[in-house]
Write an enzyme that holds these catalytic residues in place. Sequence first.
Site, PDB file in Angstrom:
ATOM      1  N   ASP A 170       0.766  -1.428   0.340  1.00 22.30           N
ATOM      2  CA  ASP A 170      -0.257  -0.118  -0.245  1.00 22.30           C
ATOM      3  C   ASP A 170       1.092   0.995   0.002  1.00 22.30           C
ATOM      4  O   ASP A 170       1.477   1.176   1.022  1.00 22.30           O
ATOM      5  CB  ASP A 170      -0.953  -0.290   1.296  1.00 22.30           C
TER       6      ASP A 170
ATOM      7  N   ASP B 290     -15.237  -4.847   0.600  1.00 24.78           N
ATOM      8  CA  ASP B 290     -15.190  -4.015   2.395  1.00 24.78           C
ATOM      9  C   ASP B 290     -15.901  -4.047   3.313  1.00 24.78           C
ATOM     10  O   ASP B 290     -17.827  -3.665   2.041  1.00 24.78           O
ATOM     11  CB  ASP B 290     -14.318  -2.856   2.538  1.00 24.78           C
TER      12      ASP B 290
END
Length: 243
Positions: A9, A131
């Site tokens: 990330d 998510d």
Amino acid sequence: MTVMIPAIDVRDGQVVRLQQGDYARQTTYAALPLPLAEAYAQQGAKVLHLVDLDAARLGGFSLHGLVGEIKRHTGLTLQTGGGIRRREDIVRLLDAGADRVVIGTLALTEKNTVQAWLAEFGPSAITLAFDVKTGDQGVWRCASHGWTELSPDSLDEVIAFYRQAGLQHLLCTDIARDGLLGGYNLELYRHLQEAWPELQVQASGGVSSLADIGAVKALGVSGAILGRALLEGRFTLDKALAC
């Protein structure tokens, strides 16, 4: 076979991790992402998951140069995304060297558009990332808007919609476990494997040990995302690959 997929990330050019997607709860692990990607490749990784966190919040993927460098230096299968909003974003990423483009928010807010992209670019070029939280009566629902809002449709209803266009790659993260090292939510992935056996499901969120990897692998998922635990040395990639 479950493929181990290390995750990188990137925020402000550095390798970071966020706890439960909270930009105020950031830990920085490395100044440069390319050497880390090279190290993962040398340790035996075949696939890399790369996320542009700045773009995920503000839109406008900005790591095209990094995508090209990682591809040239490592040859890894590269799955990447963050802030994908337009068709041109997909074209630029594929041209830069990405193998699969990850689409998240837009897959909830612009379903017809994303379904058309699946049909145009092909299911092998796109990963849908959701998510999720459990809503009423234990039904899984996709979260958006900083994880504060739940989709009116269930996760299964959203998947069913995209299966019409041949959805193949699905990355699903349990928000309650993301970045907290509490282990994968096996109930979630067991459900996905039973309900959608034709999908290539990637498990994400919470892995902390080789035992977690063994448990999710036993369910038959196609991929396991390795994030914070790998960065913090709770296990090595070669041991995860041999698990």
